[in-house]
Write a protein that holds these residues in place. Structure first.
Motif, mmCIF file in Angstrom:
data_model
loop_
_atom_site.group_PDB
_atom_site.id
_atom_site.type_symbol
_atom_site.label_atom_id
_atom_site.label_comp_id
_atom_site.label_asym_id
_atom_site.label_seq_id
_atom_site.Cartn_x
_atom_site.Cartn_y
_atom_site.Cartn_z
ATOM 1 N N ILE A 1 0.828 -1.205 0.000
ATOM 2 C CA ILE A 1 0.000 0.000 0.000
ATOM 3 C C ILE A 1 0.860 1.252 0.000
ATOM 4 O O ILE A 1 0.592 2.205 -0.741
ATOM 5 C CB ILE A 1 -0.957 -0.017 1.211
ATOM 6 N N PHE A 2 1.912 1.276 0.799
ATOM 7 C CA PHE A 2 2.771 2.450 0.879
ATOM 8 C C PHE A 2 3.469 2.736 -0.448
ATOM 9 O O PHE A 2 3.462 3.875 -0.924
ATOM 10 C CB PHE A 2 3.810 2.272 1.993
ATOM 11 N N LEU A 3 4.046 1.722 -1.052
ATOM 12 C CA LEU A 3 4.779 1.937 -2.299
ATOM 13 C C LEU A 3 3.866 2.358 -3.446
ATOM 14 O O LEU A 3 4.173 3.300 -4.184
ATOM 15 C CB LEU A 3 5.551 0.674 -2.685
ATOM 16 N N VAL A 4 2.754 1.688 -3.600
ATOM 17 C CA VAL A 4 1.830 2.032 -4.682
ATOM 18 C C VAL A 4 1.249 3.422 -4.475
ATOM 19 O O VAL A 4 1.147 4.215 -5.415
ATOM 20 C CB VAL A 4 0.717 0.970 -4.804
ATOM 21 N N SER A 5 0.894 3.755 -3.247
ATOM 22 C CA SER A 5 0.340 5.074 -2.962
ATOM 23 C C SER A 5 1.360 6.177 -3.221
ATOM 24 O O SER A 5 1.040 7.203 -3.836
ATOM 25 C CB SER A 5 -0.124 5.156 -1.505
ATOM 26 N N LEU A 6 2.577 5.978 -2.776
ATOM 27 C CA LEU A 6 3.611 6.980 -2.956
ATOM 28 C C LEU A 6 3.905 7.244 -4.429
ATOM 29 O O LEU A 6 3.934 8.397 -4.870
ATOM 30 C CB LEU A 6 4.888 6.535 -2.235
ATOM 31 N N VAL A 7 4.076 6.201 -5.199
ATOM 32 C CA VAL A 7 4.364 6.357 -6.623
ATOM 33 C C VAL A 7 3.174 6.960 -7.363
ATOM 34 O O VAL A 7 3.336 7.859 -8.196
ATOM 35 C CB VAL A 7 4.772 4.996 -7.239
ATOM 36 N N SER A 8 1.977 6.512 -7.047
ATOM 37 C CA SER A 8 0.778 7.016 -7.729
ATOM 38 C C SER A 8 0.542 8.491 -7.448
ATOM 39 O O SER A 8 0.305 9.278 -8.367
ATOM 40 C CB SER A 8 -0.452 6.228 -7.297
ATOM 41 N N ILE A 9 0.623 8.880 -6.202
ATOM 42 C CA ILE A 9 0.389 10.277 -5.853
ATOM 43 C C ILE A 9 1.464 11.173 -6.461
ATOM 44 O O ILE A 9 1.145 12.240 -7.001
ATOM 45 C CB ILE A 9 0.306 10.439 -4.321
ATOM 46 N N ALA A 10 2.700 10.762 -6.396
ATOM 47 C CA ALA A 10 3.775 11.574 -6.975
ATOM 48 C C ALA A 10 3.603 11.737 -8.485
ATOM 49 O O ALA A 10 3.771 12.842 -9.014
ATOM 50 C CB ALA A 10 5.124 10.941 -6.656
ATOM 51 N N ALA A 11 3.254 10.668 -9.170
ATOM 52 C CA ALA A 11 3.083 10.749 -10.620
ATOM 53 C C ALA A 11 1.893 11.623 -11.000
ATOM 54 O O ALA A 11 1.991 12.443 -11.920
ATOM 55 C CB ALA A 11 2.912 9.344 -11.203
ATOM 56 N N VAL A 12 0.784 11.473 -10.298
ATOM 57 C CA VAL A 12 -0.413 12.250 -10.629
ATOM 58 C C VAL A 12 -0.197 13.731 -10.341
ATOM 59 O O VAL A 12 -0.546 14.591 -11.151
ATOM 60 C CB VAL A 12 -1.641 11.701 -9.860
ATOM 61 N N VAL A 13 0.394 14.052 -9.204
ATOM 62 C CA VAL A 13 0.632 15.454 -8.862
ATOM 63 C C VAL A 13 1.621 16.091 -9.836
ATOM 64 O O VAL A 13 1.469 17.247 -10.220
ATOM 65 C CB VAL A 13 1.109 15.574 -7.397
ATOM 66 N N ALA A 14 2.607 15.349 -10.269
ATOM 67 C CA ALA A 14 3.608 15.893 -11.185
ATOM 68 C C ALA A 14 3.078 16.058 -12.602
ATOM 69 O O ALA A 14 3.503 16.968 -13.317
ATOM 70 C CB ALA A 14 4.841 14.991 -11.201
ATOM 71 N N LEU A 15 2.150 15.220 -13.020
ATOM 72 C CA LEU A 15 1.737 15.216 -14.419
ATOM 73 C C LEU A 15 0.405 15.915 -14.705
ATOM 74 O O LEU A 15 0.158 16.305 -15.838
ATOM 75 C CB LEU A 15 1.659 13.772 -14.922
ATOM 76 N N ILE A 16 -0.460 16.083 -13.714
ATOM 77 C CA ILE A 16 -1.791 16.640 -13.973
ATOM 78 C C ILE A 16 -1.924 17.977 -13.241
ATOM 79 O O ILE A 16 -1.920 18.013 -12.005
ATOM 80 C CB ILE A 16 -2.898 15.667 -13.525
ATOM 81 N N PRO A 17 -2.081 19.080 -13.988
ATOM 82 C CA PRO A 17 -2.142 20.394 -13.345
ATOM 83 C C PRO A 17 -3.521 20.776 -12.799
ATOM 84 O O PRO A 17 -3.623 21.673 -11.975
ATOM 85 C CB PRO A 17 -1.736 21.346 -14.462
ATOM 86 N N TYR A 18 -4.590 20.136 -13.223
ATOM 87 C CA TYR A 18 -5.939 20.525 -12.812
ATOM 88 C C TYR A 18 -6.406 19.690 -11.627
ATOM 89 O O TYR A 18 -6.346 18.463 -11.643
ATOM 90 C CB TYR A 18 -6.915 20.356 -13.981
ATOM 91 N N THR A 19 -6.923 20.348 -10.604
ATOM 92 C CA THR A 19 -7.292 19.680 -9.358
ATOM 93 C C THR A 19 -8.411 18.664 -9.553
ATOM 94 O O THR A 19 -8.336 17.556 -9.021
ATOM 95 C CB THR A 19 -7.728 20.722 -8.311
ATOM 96 N N GLU A 20 -9.445 19.019 -10.317
ATOM 97 C CA GLU A 20 -10.577 18.108 -10.493
ATOM 98 C C GLU A 20 -10.160 16.827 -11.205
ATOM 99 O O GLU A 20 -10.540 15.726 -10.813
ATOM 100 C CB GLU A 20 -11.705 18.787 -11.284
ATOM 101 N N VAL A 21 -9.370 16.988 -12.248
ATOM 102 C CA VAL A 21 -8.900 15.818 -12.993
ATOM 103 C C VAL A 21 -7.964 14.988 -12.121
ATOM 104 O O VAL A 21 -8.020 13.754 -12.126
ATOM 105 C CB VAL A 21 -8.195 16.263 -14.301
ATOM 106 N N MET A 22 -7.128 15.679 -11.340
ATOM 107 C CA MET A 22 -6.199 14.985 -10.453
ATOM 108 C C MET A 22 -6.960 14.128 -9.447
ATOM 109 O O MET A 22 -6.600 12.968 -9.200
ATOM 110 C CB MET A 22 -5.330 16.007 -9.724
ATOM 111 N N LEU A 23 -8.031 14.660 -8.868
ATOM 112 C CA LEU A 23 -8.816 13.901 -7.896
ATOM 113 C C LEU A 23 -9.513 12.707 -8.538
ATOM 114 O O LEU A 23 -9.583 11.627 -7.939
ATOM 115 C CB LEU A 23 -9.831 14.811 -7.217
ATOM 116 N N LEU A 24 -10.022 12.884 -9.745
ATOM 117 C CA LEU A 24 -10.647 11.756 -10.449
ATOM 118 C C LEU A 24 -9.643 10.652 -10.745
ATOM 119 O O LEU A 24 -9.941 9.461 -10.582
ATOM 120 C CB LEU A 24 -11.304 12.235 -11.742
ATOM 121 N N VAL A 25 -8.460 11.029 -11.171
ATOM 122 C CA VAL A 25 -7.423 10.035 -11.469
ATOM 123 C C VAL A 25 -6.986 9.325 -10.193
ATOM 124 O O VAL A 25 -6.814 8.094 -10.180
ATOM 125 C CB VAL A 25 -6.227 10.701 -12.184
#
Length: 91
Positions: free
Chosen positions: A45-69
């Motif tokens: 859970i820790f590894l998948v969460s860390l990588v997923s959150i870092a990738a989404v925050v770095a690649l998606i600039p819009y908050t609504e789309v980021m939350l959906l992803v």
């Protein structure tokens, strides 16, 4: 763990999805709690969460789309966790 330790019913995806704690899943058939070994689950859970959150925050600039992803990634993670349980990789 493929089946419940108490009634030997197969673990359902709804049981995994409804559990608040990923290391204590309640059987949908007999309502018995099935303990899962803690360390592999927490590391996964820790590894998948860390990588997923870092990738989404770095690649998606819009908050609504980021939350959906992030919601989609969380749902996919729950399903992957269910598949690991059904396959017997987590006990």
């Amino acid at each position: 763990m493929k089946n419940c330790n108490n009634c030997h019913a197969p673990i359902g995806f709804r049981s995994v999805l409804k559990s608040v704690n990923p290391v204590r899943i309640t059987c949908s058939n007999c309502k018995a709690r099935m303990p899962i070994k803690l360390l592999p689950v927490l590391v996964l859970i820790f590894l998948v969460s860390l990588v997923s959150i870092a990738a989404v925050v770095a690649l998606i600039p819009y908050t609504e789309v980021m939350l959906l992803v992030l919601f989609g990634i969380a749902f996919a993670g729950e399903y992957f966790y269910y598949l690991l349980l059904r396959a017997g990789y987590l006990e």
